[in-house]
Design a protein around this motif. Structure first.
Motif, PDB file in Angstrom:
ATOM      1  N   UNK A 135       0.829  -1.220   0.000  1.00 57.52           N
ATOM      2  CA  UNK A 135       0.000   0.000   0.000  1.00 57.52           C
ATOM      3  C   UNK A 135       0.856   1.259   0.000  1.00 57.52           C
ATOM      4  N   UNK A 136       1.918   1.267   0.804  1.00 54.27           N
ATOM      5  CA  UNK A 136       2.767   2.445   0.908  1.00 54.27           C
ATOM      6  C   UNK A 136       3.409   2.788  -0.435  1.00 54.27           C
ATOM      7  N   UNK A 137       3.969   1.794  -1.086  1.00 55.62           N
ATOM      8  CA  UNK A 137       4.663   2.068  -2.346  1.00 55.62           C
ATOM      9  C   UNK A 137       3.701   2.312  -3.500  1.00 55.62           C
ATOM     10  N   UNK A 138       2.471   1.820  -3.410  1.00 58.43           N
ATOM     11  CA  UNK A 138       1.474   2.184  -4.415  1.00 58.43           C
ATOM     12  C   UNK A 138       1.227   3.685  -4.405  1.00 58.43           C
ATOM     13  N   UNK A 139       1.279   4.291  -3.218  1.00 53.97           N
ATOM     14  CA  UNK A 139       1.071   5.733  -3.106  1.00 53.97           C
ATOM     15  C   UNK A 139       2.355   6.494  -3.426  1.00 53.97           C
ATOM     16  N   UNK A 140       3.488   5.968  -2.963  1.00 51.63           N
ATOM     17  CA  UNK A 140       4.762   6.673  -3.121  1.00 51.63           C
ATOM     18  C   UNK A 140       5.291   6.656  -4.551  1.00 51.63           C
ATOM     19  N   UNK A 141       4.786   5.744  -5.377  1.00 48.31           N
ATOM     20  CA  UNK A 141       5.358   5.576  -6.712  1.00 48.31           C
ATOM     21  C   UNK A 141       5.271   6.849  -7.554  1.00 48.31           C
ATOM     22  N   UNK A 192     -12.891  -1.190   0.739  1.00 49.62           N
ATOM     23  CA  UNK A 192     -12.831   0.156   1.276  1.00 49.62           C
ATOM     24  C   UNK A 192     -11.402   0.620   1.506  1.00 49.62           C
ATOM     25  N   UNK A 193     -10.544  -0.302   1.988  1.00 49.19           N
ATOM     26  CA  UNK A 193      -9.142   0.039   2.201  1.00 49.19           C
ATOM     27  C   UNK A 193      -8.442   0.330   0.877  1.00 49.19           C
ATOM     28  N   UNK A 210      -2.033   7.822   6.829  1.00 47.47           N
ATOM     29  CA  UNK A 210      -2.416   8.078   8.212  1.00 47.47           C
ATOM     30  C   UNK A 210      -3.661   8.951   8.270  1.00 47.47           C
ATOM     31  N   UNK A 211      -3.697  10.010   7.456  1.00 50.15           N
ATOM     32  CA  UNK A 211      -4.880  10.876   7.410  1.00 50.15           C
ATOM     33  C   UNK A 211      -6.127  10.094   7.013  1.00 50.15           C
ATOM     34  N   UNK A 212      -5.939   9.134   6.129  1.00 45.74           N
ATOM     35  CA  UNK A 212      -7.059   8.340   5.633  1.00 45.74           C
ATOM     36  C   UNK A 212      -7.304   7.089   6.476  1.00 45.74           C
ATOM     37  N   UNK A 213      -6.604   7.012   7.604  1.00 48.68           N
ATOM     38  CA  UNK A 213      -6.806   5.964   8.611  1.00 48.68           C
ATOM     39  C   UNK A 213      -6.567   4.560   8.052  1.00 48.68           C
ATOM     40  N   UNK A 214      -5.532   4.440   7.250  1.00 49.02           N
ATOM     41  CA  UNK A 214      -5.188   3.131   6.709  1.00 49.02           C
ATOM     42  C   UNK A 214      -3.673   2.901   6.774  1.00 49.02           C
ATOM     43  N   UNK A 215      -2.960   3.712   7.564  1.00 49.28           N
ATOM     44  CA  UNK A 215      -1.501   3.569   7.654  1.00 49.28           C
ATOM     45  C   UNK A 215      -1.097   2.251   8.306  1.00 49.28           C
ATOM     46  N   UNK A 216      -1.983   1.689   9.137  1.00 58.17           N
ATOM     47  CA  UNK A 216      -1.664   0.401   9.764  1.00 58.17           C
ATOM     48  C   UNK A 216      -1.616  -0.734   8.740  1.00 58.17           C
ATOM     49  N   UNK A 217      -2.063  -0.452   7.505  1.00 57.77           N
ATOM     50  CA  UNK A 217      -2.055  -1.458   6.440  1.00 57.77           C
ATOM     51  C   UNK A 217      -0.992  -1.135   5.386  1.00 57.77           C
ATOM     52  N   UNK A 218      -0.033  -0.306   5.759  1.00 61.06           N
ATOM     53  CA  UNK A 218       0.941   0.193   4.785  1.00 61.06           C
ATOM     54  C   UNK A 218       1.756  -0.907   4.119  1.00 61.06           C
ATOM     55  N   UNK A 219       1.982  -2.015   4.817  1.00 61.22           N
ATOM     56  CA  UNK A 219       2.786  -3.093   4.259  1.00 61.22           C
ATOM     57  C   UNK A 219       1.945  -4.192   3.627  1.00 61.22           C
ATOM     58  N   UNK A 220       0.648  -3.996   3.617  1.00 61.95           N
ATOM     59  CA  UNK A 220      -0.240  -4.999   3.016  1.00 61.95           C
ATOM     60  C   UNK A 220      -0.227  -4.877   1.501  1.00 61.95           C
TER      61      UNK A 220
END
Length: 239
Positions: free
Chosen positions: A106-112, A151-152, A133-143
């Motif tokens: 998830x993190x790298x999908x956004x960072x790309x 929804x995520x 984090x603002x979108x309340x999904x940072x706990x899934x960053x490595x998923x």
């Protein structure tokens, strides 16, 4: 003119020539201010998708004028040399399907996107993490995308659309695959992010659940757009 937002004047799109010509857009006028979310509605074949593709610099209009921020980007021809860079840096896209890259978390999908724009990897990932984090999904960053709920996935897609801080976001049926509760949550997030980042957001939708949330609606039919006041002008999302 505000230094952000999008303004189009007399925008037209014609397919074909001569007797076979079809006028898909007929001198459409629209202004979406920073921090505003507007709905674009209309029957299938009315010109919604054509308008969104013109706004997103995916297809060429036939005539008219488009101003993004304070810069004229189209006036009877593109005034921007690199349309790919325009789409990458100035226009955020959110689609019906999240279209996340399956082999990136998830993190790298956004960072790309910022990485592709030349932002150092650590800085791009930090910006991506802040949005997750603002979108309340940072706990899934490595998923991986396959491990995320619908929804995520859409929250990650919204973060990706926002990560380069574009003046405008074009959302094409972003709630179509979601149930009522998740659909309203996505629109609420788009409203919050629009205000926070002063982004103009245009949402194309057939989803009757979310139409009452818009302050303004552009109803397009046979290539002609008419502005209407939405029910959101008079009530909040949680009313």
């Amino acid at each position: 003119m505000n230094n952000r937002g999008i303004h189009i004047m007399n925008l037209s799109k014609r397919y074909g020539e001569g007797d076979a010509a079809v006028l898909a857009l007929k001198e459409v006028n629209m202004h979406v201010a920073p921090g505003e979310v507007v709905g674009l509605i209309g029957p299938s074949g009315s010109g919604k998708s054509t308008l969104l593709k013109c706004l997103g610099a995916v297809i060429n209009p036939t005539g008219g004028k488009m101003i993004l921020g304070e810069k004229v980007i189209y006036e009877n021809g593109w005034k921007v040399r690199d349309l790919r860079a325009l789409r990458r840096d100035k226009i955020g896209f959110v689609f019906q399907s999240p279209y996340l890259i399956p082999f990136l978390d998830a993190l790298d999908n956004v960072a790309l996107l910022p990485m592709l724009a030349g932002v150092p990897n650590d800085q791009a990932r930090q910006s991506a993490l802040e949005l997750l984090d603002l979108l309340e999904v940072s706990h899934r960053k490595q998923a991986m995308p396959s491990q995320l709920s619908g929804g995520e996935q859409q929250r990650v897609a919204i973060a990706r659309g926002l990560v380069n801080r574009p003046p405008v976001i074009l959302a094409d049926e972003p709630t179509a695959p979601l149930d009522s509760q998740r659909a309203l949550a996505v629109i609420q997030l788009l409203n919050q992010m629009a205000v926070r980042f002063q982004t103009a957001v245009i949402v194309v939708t057939h989803d009757e659940k979310i139409i009452p949330t818009f302050n303004r609606i552009y109803h397009i039919r046979d290539g002609v757009a008419h502005e209407e006041i939405g029910q959101g002008q008079h009530r909040g999302l949680n009313d």
